[in-house]
Design a protein around this motif. Sequence first.
Motif, PDB file in Angstrom:
ATOM      1  N   GLU A 497      -7.798  -2.442  -1.182  1.00  0.00           N
ATOM      2  CA  GLU A 497      -8.832  -1.432  -1.265  1.00  0.00           C
ATOM      3  C   GLU A 497      -9.675  -1.500  -0.001  1.00  0.00           C
ATOM      4  OE1 GLU A 497      -9.999   1.146  -2.271  1.00  0.00           O
ATOM      5  OE2 GLU A 497      -9.393   1.590  -4.314  1.00  0.00           O
ATOM      6  N   ILE A 498     -10.620  -0.585   0.116  1.00  0.00           N
ATOM      7  CA  ILE A 498     -11.349  -0.432   1.368  1.00  0.00           C
ATOM      8  C   ILE A 498     -12.814  -0.816   1.188  1.00  0.00           C
ATOM      9  CG2 ILE A 498     -12.014   1.181   3.199  1.00  0.00           C
ATOM     10  CD1 ILE A 498      -9.573   2.898   2.279  1.00  0.00           C
ATOM     11  N   ALA A 499     -13.276  -1.697   2.070  1.00  0.00           N
ATOM     12  CA  ALA A 499     -14.690  -2.045   2.153  1.00  0.00           C
ATOM     13  C   ALA A 499     -15.188  -1.660   3.549  1.00  0.00           C
ATOM     14  CB  ALA A 499     -14.893  -3.538   1.909  1.00  0.00           C
ATOM     15  N   LYS A 531     -15.140   1.543  -0.863  1.00  0.00           N
ATOM     16  CA  LYS A 531     -15.609   1.373  -2.237  1.00  0.00           C
ATOM     17  C   LYS A 531     -16.739   0.360  -2.334  1.00  0.00           C
ATOM     18  CE  LYS A 531     -12.084   4.031  -3.193  1.00  0.00           C
ATOM     19  NZ  LYS A 531     -11.355   4.010  -1.922  1.00  0.00           N
ATOM     20  N   VAL A 532     -16.851  -0.501  -1.313  1.00  0.00           N
ATOM     21  CA  VAL A 532     -17.888  -1.526  -1.266  1.00  0.00           C
ATOM     22  C   VAL A 532     -18.480  -1.530   0.134  1.00  0.00           C
ATOM     23  CG1 VAL A 532     -18.399  -3.983  -1.557  1.00  0.00           C
ATOM     24  CG2 VAL A 532     -16.595  -2.925  -2.929  1.00  0.00           C
ATOM     25  N   ILE A 533     -19.798  -1.645   0.221  1.00  0.00           N
ATOM     26  CA  ILE A 533     -20.490  -1.748   1.513  1.00  0.00           C
ATOM     27  C   ILE A 533     -21.156  -3.112   1.591  1.00  0.00           C
ATOM     28  CG2 ILE A 533     -22.214  -0.770   3.059  1.00  0.00           C
ATOM     29  CD1 ILE A 533     -20.064   1.234   2.549  1.00  0.00           C
ATOM     30  N   LEU A 534     -20.862  -3.852   2.662  1.00  0.00           N
ATOM     31  CA  LEU A 534     -21.525  -5.129   2.933  1.00  0.00           C
ATOM     32  C   LEU A 534     -22.372  -4.973   4.188  1.00  0.00           C
ATOM     33  CD1 LEU A 534     -18.593  -7.638   2.300  1.00  0.00           C
ATOM     34  CD2 LEU A 534     -20.357  -6.895   0.691  1.00  0.00           C
ATOM     35  N   PHE A 535     -23.584  -5.495   4.146  1.00  0.00           N
ATOM     36  CA  PHE A 535     -24.493  -5.365   5.279  1.00  0.00           C
ATOM     37  C   PHE A 535     -24.580  -6.685   6.044  1.00  0.00           C
ATOM     38  CE2 PHE A 535     -25.816  -2.070   2.328  1.00  0.00           C
ATOM     39  CZ  PHE A 535     -26.011  -0.983   3.166  1.00  0.00           C
ATOM     40  N   GLN A 567     -11.077  -1.673 -10.761  1.00  0.00           N
ATOM     41  CA  GLN A 567     -10.483  -0.380 -10.427  1.00  0.00           C
ATOM     42  C   GLN A 567     -11.618   0.600 -10.130  1.00  0.00           C
ATOM     43  OE1 GLN A 567      -7.841   1.222 -13.351  1.00  0.00           O
ATOM     44  NE2 GLN A 567      -6.940   2.695 -11.933  1.00  0.00           N
ATOM     45  N   PHE A 568     -11.511   1.267  -8.974  1.00  0.00           N
ATOM     46  CA  PHE A 568     -12.574   2.168  -8.539  1.00  0.00           C
ATOM     47  C   PHE A 568     -12.197   3.609  -8.865  1.00  0.00           C
ATOM     48  CE2 PHE A 568     -12.913  -1.654  -6.049  1.00  0.00           C
ATOM     49  CZ  PHE A 568     -14.276  -1.883  -5.974  1.00  0.00           C
ATOM     50  N   TYR A 569     -13.182   4.376  -9.340  1.00  0.00           N
ATOM     51  CA  TYR A 569     -12.948   5.758  -9.743  1.00  0.00           C
ATOM     52  C   TYR A 569     -13.777   6.715  -8.893  1.00  0.00           C
ATOM     53  CZ  TYR A 569     -10.778   3.706 -13.845  1.00  0.00           C
ATOM     54  OH  TYR A 569      -9.956   2.990 -14.681  1.00  0.00           O
ATOM     55  N   THR A 575     -11.755   9.713 -12.324  1.00  0.00           N
ATOM     56  CA  THR A 575     -10.374   9.229 -12.226  1.00  0.00           C
ATOM     57  C   THR A 575     -10.099   8.856 -10.789  1.00  0.00           C
ATOM     58  OG1 THR A 575      -9.414  11.377 -11.657  1.00  0.00           O
ATOM     59  CG2 THR A 575      -9.700  10.894 -14.002  1.00  0.00           C
ATOM     60  N   GLN A 576      -8.857   8.444 -10.549  1.00  0.00           N
ATOM     61  CA  GLN A 576      -8.446   8.117  -9.201  1.00  0.00           C
ATOM     62  C   GLN A 576      -7.899   9.346  -8.484  1.00  0.00           C
ATOM     63  OE1 GLN A 576      -8.606   5.751  -7.102  1.00  0.00           O
ATOM     64  NE2 GLN A 576      -8.839   3.787  -8.111  1.00  0.00           N
ATOM     65  N   ARG A 577      -8.374  10.512  -8.831  1.00  0.00           N
ATOM     66  CA  ARG A 577      -7.914  11.730  -8.136  1.00  0.00           C
ATOM     67  C   ARG A 577      -8.254  11.631  -6.657  1.00  0.00           C
ATOM     68  NH1 ARG A 577      -9.732  17.115 -11.084  1.00  0.00           N
ATOM     69  NH2 ARG A 577      -8.736  17.911  -9.190  1.00  0.00           N
ATOM     70  N   GLY A 578      -7.465  12.279  -5.854  1.00  0.00           N
ATOM     71  CA  GLY A 578      -7.638  12.194  -4.401  1.00  0.00           C
ATOM     72  C   GLY A 578      -6.665  11.212  -3.789  1.00  0.00           C
TER      73      GLY A 578
END
Length: 580
Positions: A497-499, A531-535, A567-569, A575-578
């Motif tokens: 997944e993407i952070a 889906k997640v942002i870290l500073f 699981q990210f929506y 949903t996981q559309r896209g």
Amino acid sequence: MNLSTDVADRIGQARCAPDAATDLPWTSFAEFFRSRFYDPRLVTRNFLTYCDDDRRLRHTYRYAEFGTLVEQTAERLHAEFGLRRGDRLATLLFNHDLTLLFYFAAWTLGLTVVPLNIEEPTDKKRYILEHSEAAAALCWQTGYEELTDLQRDLPNLRNVIAVGDGGIIERQGAGLKRSRSHRASTTGGAPGCRLEDPALIIYTSGTTGPPKGVVLTVANLLADADAIADWHGFGLTDRLMGVLPIHHVNGIVVTAVTPLYCRGSLVLNRKFKSASFWQRIHEEAVTCVSVVPTLLEFLLEADEDITPYKLDRFGGVICGAGPLLKETAVRFEERFGVPIRHGYGLSETTCYSCFLPNDLTPEEHRRWLTGYEFPSIGLAIRHNMMSILDEGGKPLPEGTRGEICIRGRTVCAGYFKRDDANAAAFQWGWFRSGDEGFHLLDERGRPYFFISGRLKELIIRGGVNVSPLEIDEALKSHPAVKFAMALPFENRYYGEEIAAYVVPMNPAAPPSEADLLTHCRVKLPFFKQPKVILFGEDIPYTSTGKPKRLELKGRLAERLAPYRDRQFYDPRHGTQRGTP
């Protein structure tokens, strides 16, 4: 460098010149050196200006003066330290007039220079000194004790030579394993030197395992300098400025070798400083500067008023060695009115392999720089061929992503003592860059190349390749973001997944994670959104301005581990559309 026959053949095929119309007219670096420093038209002209703002130093050298110093230095390296053709000379120095002096002196002797970044940790210095089998090491006087300590465990390292502002510092005993011997004069260069002699071994920072030593020959350096000078029309009246470190190929080839090749002059800075950048261009009548995208960001952040400066001779900035964001390109050109001469290359291809053409109309220039998903890196320059190949080495059609591959006279002679790396990098008669890209044809049928990311840095989410550069740019377009870098993390549902790692413009008033995620929803489809942002506060760049994405991924793995089973929506659909 002992290579297996098969690997040597692969390297030889990748180094075949695409044309024979521009053979180099010299047989060695020493002969090239004499063609410049003994040229009656040049002897009284300025060759080098060195500036150190912190120490308020400014040294200037005419061609004849610098040439004499090079020959004297070569003589001393040969007579006092026994260095001869084929020896490897490590340099642990920084941007300084003496550093260039030692490079040119070494090459006239037929030595191979092994430049090290003085900021490298001791264990990496030890590895490079040992692996390169350096016979001698030049270091600034403050680093002398560190190297003499290392020397005890390095049998090949005969001499450690301390340097200060006045040149070589006399030391008795310590650092010397061989008594000095007086040999025949080296004026005119060492006998037997050839263009295919190794000139540099550049150790590239590996993402895994130890660094690899890229072997560049004299012919590599001169061919790339010829191509760069030809593409940009550099000549006698050009004055190039160097702000990048000259332990790296960009600083060495563009800053040092190209100005000498085109019979121009250079302004070498101890380091890049936003506060003096534009003033120095004005005062020294600079015509071009080589930068990396990071420095464009620093100049935009400084936002200096340049109207007091006379910049009519300044033709723009050469920019490469890292991902250029479209938003950065637009802001820089609009703010300062200075064109970006965007290009691409690697240490393994000497320096630059392609550039955007300089004769484009402003509209064409803007289209190729900002009109597509990524800024174009332009057309292959002479001595090079470029192609986009699939995993089997077959050329791919226009617009299809594959690996950027290069062949020609600027391709290196291989990795030093690394047959495994050579076998992987040299295939199908090409050098494999490890970069993903594609090409588009212009109205004349010329292939304009684009880089979409490092193949090893691609995020593979649910079997779909996602370029992190596109996500970087979307995040960077937020006004409260100073720096942003997308990176993958392990996820049970999609593999990766993407952070995103973000440095806020104002640490006292950072944007919220929700604000940035909402911003990305406008810019990107769901499957590309972080889906997640870290500073954080620090900006992880190498000394040459390249983002340390893979290093950052490892550093943040523990903080991202709790999201492995989540699981990210898409909040717009639940949903996981896209996801394609």
